[in-house]
Design an enzyme around this catalytic site. Structure first.
Site, PDB file in Angstrom:
ATOM      1  N   ASP A 465       0.089  -1.430  -0.447  1.00  0.00           N
ATOM      2  CA  ASP A 465      -0.645  -1.273   0.813  1.00  0.00           C
ATOM      3  C   ASP A 465      -0.207  -0.003   1.536  1.00  0.00           C
ATOM      4  O   ASP A 465       0.856   0.566   1.236  1.00  0.00           O
ATOM      5  CB  ASP A 465      -0.342  -2.508   1.682  1.00  0.00           C
ATOM      6  CG  ASP A 465      -1.458  -2.845   2.651  1.00  0.00           C
ATOM      7  OD1 ASP A 465      -2.328  -1.984   2.885  1.00  0.00           O
ATOM      8  OD2 ASP A 465      -1.459  -3.974   3.186  1.00  0.00           O
ATOM      9  N   ASP A 535     -10.797  -5.459   4.176  1.00  0.00           N
ATOM     10  CA  ASP A 535     -10.197  -6.651   4.780  1.00  0.00           C
ATOM     11  C   ASP A 535     -11.275  -7.593   5.280  1.00  0.00           C
ATOM     12  O   ASP A 535     -10.986  -8.736   5.641  1.00  0.00           O
ATOM     13  CB  ASP A 535      -9.288  -6.257   5.956  1.00  0.00           C
ATOM     14  CG  ASP A 535      -7.888  -5.923   5.486  1.00  0.00           C
ATOM     15  OD1 ASP A 535      -7.592  -6.111   4.298  1.00  0.00           O
ATOM     16  OD2 ASP A 535      -7.082  -5.463   6.324  1.00  0.00           O
TER      17      ASP A 535
HETATM   18  C1  DGJ Z   1      -3.541  -4.962   5.163  1.00  0.00           C
HETATM   19  C2  DGJ Z   1      -4.245  -5.402   3.917  1.00  0.00           C
HETATM   20  O1  DGJ Z   1      -5.498  -4.818   3.838  1.00  0.00           O
HETATM   21  C3  DGJ Z   1      -4.327  -6.919   3.899  1.00  0.00           C
HETATM   22  O2  DGJ Z   1      -5.033  -7.347   2.768  1.00  0.00           O
HETATM   23  C4  DGJ Z   1      -2.944  -7.500   3.929  1.00  0.00           C
HETATM   24  O3  DGJ Z   1      -2.274  -7.177   2.753  1.00  0.00           O
HETATM   25  C5  DGJ Z   1      -2.197  -6.987   5.132  1.00  0.00           C
HETATM   26  N1  DGJ Z   1      -2.228  -5.551   5.212  1.00  0.00           N
HETATM   27  C6  DGJ Z   1      -0.775  -7.453   5.101  1.00  0.00           C
HETATM   28  O4  DGJ Z   1      -0.034  -6.951   6.123  1.00  0.00           O
END
Ligand code: DGJ
Length: 727
Positions: A465, A535
């Site tokens: 990430d 997301d």
């Molecule tokens: C942002 C990501 O896009 C999410 O899927 C998740 O992993 C969160 N970060 C976790 O903090």
């Protein structure tokens, strides 16, 4: 000649070692050609880019009487003001005047590469312009290597990867834009006089606002399956500028490269500055033809293990968020295994010793297990996954830290920030980004993966990430004359680190994530197997997001998860079938607490996962045909995948509008073999009554020409149809 010239001609010299001097260089892929003219000591010009031509057609093109005044890689300061390359020589002069010095050609196993070295007429300054034409893929890549032997540093003010001009007419550009939660929205606009600029200045995540990929429809408003169309992709993970300038009556001019803003690059004598690759493709089959060319190229060359089947996974994020514990993880592992899943991924919240990670404010950088949450460590989780017959993966965000972390306490100078300034923080008011230009930071980031893997060699997957941008522009590591390098050197450092990781762990599955789809680009995808598309897991919005994403990125890499209803981002209530039907058109996964599902939902999930396994090769490796766009105001959107041998195809149909008595379009599959007969079966059916044509056989030609009628009941109705060729 049927083919229409797309480019102006330019002029140049070519000398192929071992051959007689040859000015024309024809580079061809199975369906496309690019013709350069490279006269020794003259200008390098691009005469043609379009559908494939033969050597015999070259004289026809060269004697066509078309303008011959455009360079293939225009430089600043002598003939033109708008240019691909702008430099300040060691002595301060800003002019360039280049000519062909030499032409080299080499064969790679899958491609032919031609390099034309352009040398300045006054200074020991060179730009080597490279072209790679694939033998079995319809993509030609270009990139430039810049070097000099002047007395002191040369400042590169702009070094585009490539330039292209095409005739004016009714030319349209299609591109992607968006933000967190609405990535890859499709924009289509006609090119008008003036400049159209697509740029990104985030520093770390370049795919939220715009994307460094475009398509040009040369024959009027974009069509999915007809019309001459060019696709262009800048393979770079940092800031970019794509500029389309329309001036005067004749040409649109396209430049693409690293964004020049705040990125002047001090190039030492003999150092080579290599631009990112710019990949071109051309198709007479419209946007769809260009997408299919890009998808094939991406799977073979620009996505890690692009031809490998992806596992069906459960990710813990929307199920438990930061509330990770051995018990919760064990439960999820058991649940996904019992539904037929193949992999469990523990997301954020598992690490931190002095500062356990309970929210987004602490611990990034402290990649040790939070003992209070996971007393048996990663090993305990792997054992649990193995007991259930599935694989295990976990989340990391290795380029980042928090002010509340042991890492930051030890190395406050490792962050991206000008020395002496108080940094502005991101997520949680505490997040900072590490300075990837610093080799010590590169070692640390490599070590994050390496240590986890050394301690737990059975980790099969990592979600990588990145949730912050470069906002504190500057570096404690870079010297004074290089303080304008962070936007570039960050990404070079990141790439070097990824290369080390891939060299040591070639089989590890890596997911590229940046607050969702913030980093979906071909600069990074060669190191990652897949990306987290957004997301926003609301299936209804995902129909739109995945549609846009599919223009440039293939389904094999498109992380697409079934999540809870009401959806956590939009609060929309959507039936489990629709959620599965949408997720099954990409790389299927789940991201919810399976314990919260009803028995009926669990039954449906189990059966849908088994169904996905059967159609997975077609969905993940097949050719995509977009049939009905969610942007066209119709009640449904539809797309399909066909296997390369055209023996199998799967069609997805999603309701996007629900009004009484509206006209449902006729469904006309594409990509089938007109000469084959197909049996049609509905998958994931929930209706009691089967479709009237269930199990019946139809000629491919009939299906594609006449199509068929079909109801799609309910506000969130959806259908999945399988087409199977019968002998
Ligand atoms: C942002 C990501 O896009 C999410 O899927 C998740 O992993 C969160 N970060 C976790 O903090």
């Amino acid at each position: 000649m049927k083919k229409i010239l797309l480019f102006a001609a330019f002029s140049l010299v070519a000398f192929l070692p071992g051959h007689a001097q040859k000015k024309e260089i024809l580079l061809s892929t199975p369906e496309t050609s690019l013709l350069l003219f490279a006269p020794q000591d003259g200008a390098l010009t691009l005469r043609y880019f379009g559908s494939r031509i033969t050597e015999a057609q070259i004289p026809e093109i060269l004697s066509s009487g078309l303008d011959l005044d455009k360079q293939a890689y225009p430089v600043f300061g002598t003939a033109r003001n708008e240019a691909a390359l702008v430099v300040r020589h060691a002595g301060g002069d800003m002019s360039l005047d280049v000519a062909v010095e030499k032409v080299e050609e080499r064969d790679e196993p899958a491609a032919k590469v031609v390099s034309v070295t352009l040398k300045d007429k006054l200074y020991p300054f060179r730009a080597k312009v490279n072209y790679r034409a694939y033998k079995e893929l319809d993509v030609i890549e270009t990139w430039v290597e810049i070097s000099h032997e002047e007395k002191g540093n040369v400042k590169l003010q702009k070094a585009a990867s490539g330039y292209l001009s095409f005739r004016q007419g009714e030319v349209w550009v299609s591109h992607l834009y968006g933000s967190w939660g609405s990535e890859c929205t499709l924009a289509r606009e006609r090119l008008m006089p003036g400049a159209k600029v697509l740029s990104n200045r985030d520093g770390a995540r370049n795919a939220f606002t715009h994307h460094p990929e475009v398509m040009f429809s040369l024959d009027g408003a974009p069509q999915e399956n007809t019309g001459r169309t060019i696709g262009a992709i800048l393979c770079w993970s940092g800031n970019y500028e794509l500029n389309i300038t329309t001036e005067g009556p004749r040409y649109h001019e396209f430049y693409a490269g690293i964004d020049p803003i705040a990125s002047e690059y001090a190039l030492a004598p003999k150092e080579v500055f290599t631009t990112p690759v710019l990949a071109y493709t051309f198709s007479e089959e419209g946007l769809g033809g260009v997408s299919r060319n890009i998808h094939r190229w991406a799977r073979k060359t620009h996505i890690a293990h692009g031809e490998r089947t992806r596992d069906i996974l459960l990710n813990s994020w929307e199920g438990v968020y930061f509330k990770v514990s051995q018990e919760a993880m064990d439960g999820m592992i058991e649940d996904i295994a019992s539904l037929g899943g193949e992999l469990f991924v523990m997301d954020d919240g598992w690490f931190g010793d002095k500062y356990p990670r309970d929210n987004g404010k602490t611990s990034l950088g402290d990649w040790t297990v939070a003992k209070n949450k996971l007393p048996n460590g990663i090993g305990g989780l792997i054992a649990s996954a193995e007991k259930n017959g599935i694989k295990f993966g976990l989340w990391i965000e290795p380029e980042m830290t928090n002010t509340e972390s042991e890492l930051y306490e030890k190395h406050p100078d490792w962050i991206v920030c000008p020395p002496g300034r108080t940094p502005i923080c991101g997520r949680g008011g505490t997040q900072l980004i590490l300075d990837m230009s610093n080799p010590k930071v590169q070692d640390f980031v490599f070590g994050v993966v390496d240590n986890l893997m050394k301690d737990n060699p059975k980790i099969a997957y990592m979600k990588w990430d990145a949730n912050f941008s470069i906002v504190n522009y500057g570096s404690s590591y870079l010297t004074g004359d290089k303080q304008s390098h962070p936007y570039i050197d960050y990404h070079r450092g990141l790439e070097k680190t990824l290369q080390r990781i891939r060299a040591k762990y070639p089989d590890l599955t890596l997911q590229l994530c940046a607050s969702g789809g913030g980093r979906v680009n071909y600069g990074l995808m060669p190191y990652y197997d897949e990306f987290w598309t957004s997301d926003d897991t609301d299936a209804f919005q995902r129909v739109h997001i995945q549609w846009g994403t599919s223009y440039f990125f293939p389904s094999v890499a498109m992380g697409s998860h079934v999540s809870a209803s009401p959806n956590h981002q939009t609060k929309r209530v959507v039936p489990i079938k629709y959620r599965f039907d949408v997720a099954m058109s990409g790389r299927l996964g789940m991201e919810m607490q399976p314990k919260d599902m009803t028995d009926a939902e669990k039954e449906f999930s189990k059966s849908a996962i088994a169904t996905y396994k059967a159609i997975r090769p077609v969905v993940q490796q097949g050719d995509l045909y977009r049939l009905i766009s969610p942007y066209d105001g119709k009640p449904v959107s539809s797309l399909m995948y066909c296997s390369a041998d055209k023996k199998q195809a799967v069609m997805f149909v999603y309701r996007i509008k629900y009004l009484l008595f509206e006209n449902m379009p006729t469904f006309r599959p594409a990509g089938l073999d007109p000469a084959k007969t197909y049996r049609v079966t509905e998958l994931n059916r929930v209706e009691k009554t089967a479709l009237s044509f269930e199990g019946k056989e139809f000629p491919g030609r009939f299906l594609m020409e006449q199509g068929f009628e079909m109801s799609v009941p309910g506000e969130y109705g959806s259908r999945v149809l399988k087409f199977e060729a019968v002998d």
